[in-house]
Motif scaffolding. Structure first.
Motif, mmCIF file in Angstrom:
data_model
loop_
_atom_site.group_PDB
_atom_site.id
_atom_site.type_symbol
_atom_site.label_atom_id
_atom_site.label_comp_id
_atom_site.label_asym_id
_atom_site.label_seq_id
_atom_site.Cartn_x
_atom_site.Cartn_y
_atom_site.Cartn_z
ATOM 1 N N ASN A 50 32.597 55.406 51.355
ATOM 2 C CA ASN A 50 32.938 56.829 51.424
ATOM 3 C C ASN A 50 31.707 57.720 51.551
ATOM 4 O O ASN A 50 31.629 58.797 50.957
ATOM 5 N N GLU A 73 33.989 61.418 47.587
ATOM 6 C CA GLU A 73 35.356 60.960 47.350
ATOM 7 C C GLU A 73 36.130 61.963 46.483
ATOM 8 O O GLU A 73 37.271 62.310 46.787
ATOM 9 N N THR A 77 39.453 64.230 47.959
ATOM 10 C CA THR A 77 40.750 63.624 47.624
ATOM 11 C C THR A 77 41.513 64.404 46.563
ATOM 12 O O THR A 77 42.586 63.985 46.129
ATOM 13 N N THR A 89 46.665 65.263 45.540
ATOM 14 C CA THR A 89 46.232 63.938 45.985
ATOM 15 C C THR A 89 46.857 63.513 47.311
ATOM 16 O O THR A 89 46.421 62.536 47.911
ATOM 17 N N LYS A 92 45.025 64.909 51.618
ATOM 18 C CA LYS A 92 44.159 64.157 52.531
ATOM 19 C C LYS A 92 44.968 63.399 53.572
ATOM 20 O O LYS A 92 44.662 63.429 54.770
#
Length: 319
Positions: A50, A73, A77, A89, A92
């Motif tokens: 990531n 990350e 996210t 969540t 994305k």
């Protein structure tokens, strides 16, 4: 000898990249991987970790306040973007196909000449810089983000607003085909298009940023691609995403959350630990990735730079 004083908002260079990410890149260089950076194997390895591939040229922030960044990350996210969903969540995944090509921004209202700016062309004329800022959500969570962009004041100088312009109004893209919540019509979470506003002196403050990327790369869709506003001393909902219109007006605009619930959300939305939200305290916050909460700072830690803007104002009344 001339002494150069750096702005107090500049947040140490060793913090711009987290240590584990820095060490991985250093190991690549030791292995001679610099010449292979474009190879599929290297790109695949970076993707698995990531780690974004740098694709923007910008002036780095020295991070003089030694802020510890959240990871890429974490930043990408956990997002509020109601046009897609109310689930932080899930944004994305829902934003993966969001098309930001050929993006334009309409400039209208009290300006010398109304115009439509092509974002790609605009970025060629602007000097991009990294700004490592605290980001505080009204919901009580926070993060530290290495945004990349240009100051709003530099754009304002280009478009030449008239003296009667006292406020700047911003508007998000209205596109029911791309935004699921907009397509719900009267059952949508809030009224669209999403609208925000700033007083002219707030817009002209050096902290106010038009962000086009983070962590060295272009803005991820879920974070407000391709261009969003960042006002670090205000709660996050003021930092409107996916901007398509900037209007210069004489009267104070009504922003979306103020229209939705004026009792809980005001026009100013300055981070203020002394004024609670009607449903929760604003005295403390939880940084993403940390278990324990920390004290919230007045104006999110930018009091020295912006407190003068509100001198004499009752900050309990002007929320």
């Amino acid at each position: 000898m001339k002494i150069i004083k750096k702005p107090s908002w500049q947040l140490n260079e060793n913090e711009v990249t987290p240590k584990e990410l820095f060490d991985k890149r250093r190991n690549f260089l030791k292995l001679g991987a610099a010449s292979l950076v474009a190879s599929g194997a290297i790109l695949e390895t970076l993707a698995k970790d990531n780690i974004p591939i740098k694709n923007l040229d910008f002036i780095k922030d020295k991070n003089l306040n030694n802020l510890k960044l959240n990871t890429y990350e974490q930043i990408t996210t956990y997002n509020n973007f109601y046009e897609f969903t109310t689930s932080k969540t899930r944004v994305k995944d829902l934003a993966r196909t969001f098309d930001t090509s050929n993006w334009t921004i309409d400039i209208d209202g009290l300006v010398e000449k109304e115009m439509t700016l092509d974002l790609d062309d605009l970025m060629k004329t602007m000097s991009l810089e990294e700004r490592i800022y605290r980001f505080r959500c009204v919901e009580g969570w926070s993060m530290v983000v290495p945004w990349i962009g240009f100051t709003l004041k530099d754009l304002i100088k280009k478009v030449k607003p008239l003296s009667k312009a006292k406020y700047v109004r911003f508007e998000t893209l209205l596109d029911e085909e791309q935004f699921p919540d907009q397509a719900r019509g009267i059952f949508a979470t809030i009224k669209y298009p999403y609208v925000e506003g700033l007083r002219m002196d707030e817009a002209m403050n050096d902290l106010t940023l038009m962000a086009v990327g983070l962590y060295g790369s272009k803005m991820p869709n879920q974070n407000g691609a391709p261009i969003r506003l960042i006002v670090p001393w205000k709660y996050g909902f003021k930092s409107i995403k996916s901007i398509v219109r900037i209007s210069f007006v004489e009267e104070q605009p009504v922003n979306s959350w103020q229209e939705q619930n004026s009792r809980e959300y005001g026009f100013y939305a300055n981070v203020n630990p002394n004024v609670d939200h009607p449903r929760w305290s604003q005295k403390r916050e939880r940084v993403l990735g940390k278990f324990f909460k920390q004290d919230t700072l007045m104006f999110n830690g930018y009091e020295k730079e912006v407190a003068h803007l509100y001198k004499g104002m009752d900050l309990r009344k002007f929320i």
